[in-house]
Structures are given as structure tokens and as C-alpha cells.
Design a protein around this motif. Structure first.
Motif, PDB file in Angstrom:
ATOM      1  N   LYS A 159      -1.325   7.347  -7.302  1.00 20.73           N
ATOM      2  CA  LYS A 159      -2.376   8.335  -7.525  1.00 20.73           C
ATOM      3  C   LYS A 159      -2.076   9.101  -8.805  1.00 20.73           C
ATOM      4  O   LYS A 159      -0.926   9.155  -9.236  1.00 20.73           O
ATOM      5  CB  LYS A 159      -2.428   9.301  -6.339  1.00 20.73           C
ATOM      6  CG  LYS A 159      -2.651   8.619  -5.000  1.00 20.73           C
ATOM      7  CD  LYS A 159      -2.610   9.620  -3.854  1.00 20.73           C
ATOM      8  CE  LYS A 159      -2.831   8.931  -2.512  1.00 20.73           C
ATOM      9  NZ  LYS A 159      -2.843   9.884  -1.375  1.00 20.73           N
ATOM     10  N   PRO A 160      -3.090   9.717  -9.405  1.00 25.41           N
ATOM     11  CA  PRO A 160      -2.841  10.486 -10.634  1.00 25.41           C
ATOM     12  C   PRO A 160      -1.754  11.535 -10.450  1.00 25.41           C
ATOM     13  O   PRO A 160      -0.990  11.797 -11.389  1.00 25.41           O
ATOM     14  CB  PRO A 160      -4.201  11.125 -10.911  1.00 25.41           C
ATOM     15  CG  PRO A 160      -5.189  10.154 -10.350  1.00 25.41           C
ATOM     16  CD  PRO A 160      -4.529   9.628  -9.097  1.00 25.41           C
ATOM     17  N   GLU A 161      -1.638  12.096  -9.264  1.00 20.43           N
ATOM     18  CA  GLU A 161      -0.613  13.114  -9.033  1.00 20.43           C
ATOM     19  C   GLU A 161       0.801  12.535  -8.957  1.00 20.43           C
ATOM     20  O   GLU A 161       1.776  13.289  -8.855  1.00 20.43           O
ATOM     21  CB  GLU A 161      -0.914  13.916  -7.757  1.00 20.43           C
ATOM     22  CG  GLU A 161      -1.176  13.087  -6.529  1.00 20.43           C
ATOM     23  CD  GLU A 161      -2.671  12.866  -6.288  1.00 20.43           C
ATOM     24  OE1 GLU A 161      -3.408  12.642  -7.276  1.00 20.43           O
ATOM     25  OE2 GLU A 161      -3.086  12.897  -5.111  1.00 20.43           O
ATOM     26  N   VAL A 219      -0.293   2.851 -15.288  1.00 16.75           N
ATOM     27  CA  VAL A 219      -0.868   2.085 -14.181  1.00 16.75           C
ATOM     28  C   VAL A 219      -2.135   2.788 -13.716  1.00 16.75           C
ATOM     29  O   VAL A 219      -2.232   4.016 -13.771  1.00 16.75           O
ATOM     30  CB  VAL A 219       0.154   1.928 -13.031  1.00 16.75           C
ATOM     31  CG1 VAL A 219       0.597   3.278 -12.489  1.00 16.75           C
ATOM     32  CG2 VAL A 219      -0.378   1.045 -11.926  1.00 16.75           C
ATOM     33  N   GLN A 220      -3.103   2.003 -13.270  1.00 14.96           N
ATOM     34  CA  GLN A 220      -4.361   2.576 -12.796  1.00 14.96           C
ATOM     35  C   GLN A 220      -4.213   3.095 -11.373  1.00 14.96           C
ATOM     36  O   GLN A 220      -3.385   2.589 -10.592  1.00 14.96           O
ATOM     37  CB  GLN A 220      -5.463   1.523 -12.846  1.00 14.96           C
ATOM     38  CG  GLN A 220      -5.847   1.101 -14.256  1.00 14.96           C
ATOM     39  CD  GLN A 220      -7.053   0.177 -14.257  1.00 14.96           C
ATOM     40  OE1 GLN A 220      -7.414  -0.413 -13.241  1.00 14.96           O
ATOM     41  NE2 GLN A 220      -7.691   0.052 -15.407  1.00 14.96           N
ATOM     42  N   PRO A 221      -5.004   4.084 -11.003  1.00 18.41           N
ATOM     43  CA  PRO A 221      -4.978   4.562  -9.611  1.00 18.41           C
ATOM     44  C   PRO A 221      -5.203   3.409  -8.643  1.00 18.41           C
ATOM     45  O   PRO A 221      -6.066   2.542  -8.877  1.00 18.41           O
ATOM     46  CB  PRO A 221      -6.138   5.561  -9.573  1.00 18.41           C
ATOM     47  CG  PRO A 221      -6.258   6.047 -10.977  1.00 18.41           C
ATOM     48  CD  PRO A 221      -5.941   4.857 -11.837  1.00 18.41           C
ATOM     49  N   GLY A 222      -4.423   3.409  -7.588  1.00 18.76           N
ATOM     50  CA  GLY A 222      -4.493   2.331  -6.611  1.00 18.76           C
ATOM     51  C   GLY A 222      -3.600   1.151  -6.922  1.00 18.76           C
ATOM     52  O   GLY A 222      -3.435   0.255  -6.094  1.00 18.76           O
ATOM     53  N   GLY A 223      -3.025   1.142  -8.094  1.00 15.42           N
ATOM     54  CA  GLY A 223      -2.156   0.040  -8.497  1.00 15.42           C
ATOM     55  C   GLY A 223      -0.740   0.200  -7.988  1.00 15.42           C
ATOM     56  O   GLY A 223      -0.421   1.108  -7.212  1.00 15.42           O
ATOM     57  N   VAL A 258      -0.238   7.602 -14.248  1.00 13.14           N
ATOM     58  CA  VAL A 258      -1.298   7.001 -13.440  1.00 13.14           C
ATOM     59  C   VAL A 258      -2.629   7.522 -13.964  1.00 13.14           C
ATOM     60  O   VAL A 258      -2.941   8.707 -13.845  1.00 13.14           O
ATOM     61  CB  VAL A 258      -1.137   7.345 -11.955  1.00 13.14           C
ATOM     62  CG1 VAL A 258      -2.224   6.643 -11.128  1.00 13.14           C
ATOM     63  CG2 VAL A 258       0.249   6.945 -11.464  1.00 13.14           C
ATOM     64  N   SER A 259      -3.388   6.626 -14.552  1.00 14.04           N
ATOM     65  CA  SER A 259      -4.643   7.027 -15.162  1.00 14.04           C
ATOM     66  C   SER A 259      -5.552   5.828 -15.317  1.00 14.04           C
ATOM     67  O   SER A 259      -5.090   4.697 -15.525  1.00 14.04           O
ATOM     68  CB  SER A 259      -4.383   7.654 -16.539  1.00 14.04           C
ATOM     69  OG  SER A 259      -5.601   7.958 -17.193  1.00 14.04           O
ATOM     70  N   SER A 260      -6.841   6.081 -15.230  1.00 11.78           N
ATOM     71  CA  SER A 260      -7.808   5.015 -15.456  1.00 11.78           C
ATOM     72  C   SER A 260      -8.278   5.042 -16.907  1.00 11.78           C
ATOM     73  O   SER A 260      -9.108   4.198 -17.299  1.00 11.78           O
ATOM     74  CB  SER A 260      -8.992   5.181 -14.512  1.00 11.78           C
ATOM     75  OG  SER A 260      -9.562   6.474 -14.646  1.00 11.78           O
TER      76      SER A 260
END
Length: 115
Positions: free
Chosen positions: A86-88, A12-16, A113-115
Motif C-alpha cells: 500500500k502507499p503507506e 512498486v504499484q499498490p497491490g503489488g 509504493v505508487s501508481s
């Protein structure tokens, strides 16, 4: 013996958003405490969200306001709604329940979590 099966993980992308599910095949969902833990690479397993038998909920400070834990006893399922990820938040997420002093863990589902 209680078997727990998690699902819903993925990329999933950050903010998703993402929703994890946990089922207990063959068991009724009448546990004492229930919740979600996670383990990121190189880190210890940590609690994310917990529901007590009395219905109280608690969250790790890092996910407070973004994650929500809930149950559907009719469907024998527990959920973790993850918003504004968030990525974390990248980790393996584990479903965990307790009954009569025994603690049971699922095998985990990967959330990245990564773009």
C-alpha cells in the motif's frame, strides 16, 4: 562488528509484491533477534517484523497478513516478502540484528509504493 546489506527495494504499484533481502557478509547468520524496521518521511523508525532466536515471529499490525519474514541460514540471508503493498508502506526499510547485547543496522533500502 557486523555489516548488513539490504537489497530488493524499488518502485512498486499498490497491490503489488516485493521481496527484500538482507545479507551479512563475513558473518554467520547465528544472531539472537533479527528483523526489519522502516522509516517513512517525517516519521519515527518503527518495527515491521521480528524473528526471535527461538524462531518466534511477530509483525506490526499494519502489515500482518501481508508481509512475511524468513531466513535462509544456509545462504546467510533474511528476507521480507511484501505482498499487497500500500502507499503507506513507502519507507526506507532497514535490516537489524542483535548478538550478545549489541544491535547492528543496515543502511536501508528504499521502497516506494505508487501508481
Amino acid at each position: 562488528q557486523v555489516q548488513l546489506v539490504e537489497s530488493g527495494g524499488g518502485l512498486v504499484q499498490p497491490g503489488g509484491s516485493l521481496r527484500l533481502s538482507c545479507v551479512a557478509p563475513g558473518s554467520t547468520f547465528n544472531f539472537d533477534d533479527m528483523g526489519w524496521y522502516r522509516q517513512a518521511p517525517g516519521k519515527h523508525r518503527e518495527p515491521v517484523a521480528v524473528i526471535t532466536k527461538s524462531g518466534g515471529r511477530s509483525y506490526a499490525g499494519s502489515v500482518e497478513g501481508r508481509f512475511t519474514v524468513s531466513t535462509d541460514n544456509a545462504k546467510n540471508q533474511m528476507y521480507l516478502q511484501m505482498n499487497d503493498v500500500k502507499p503507506e508502506d513507502t519507507a526506507v526499510y532497514y535490516c537489524v540484528v542483535s548478538r550478545s547485547g549489541e544491535v547492528y543496522w543496515g543502511r536501508g533500502t528504499q521502497v516506494t509504493v505508487s501508481s
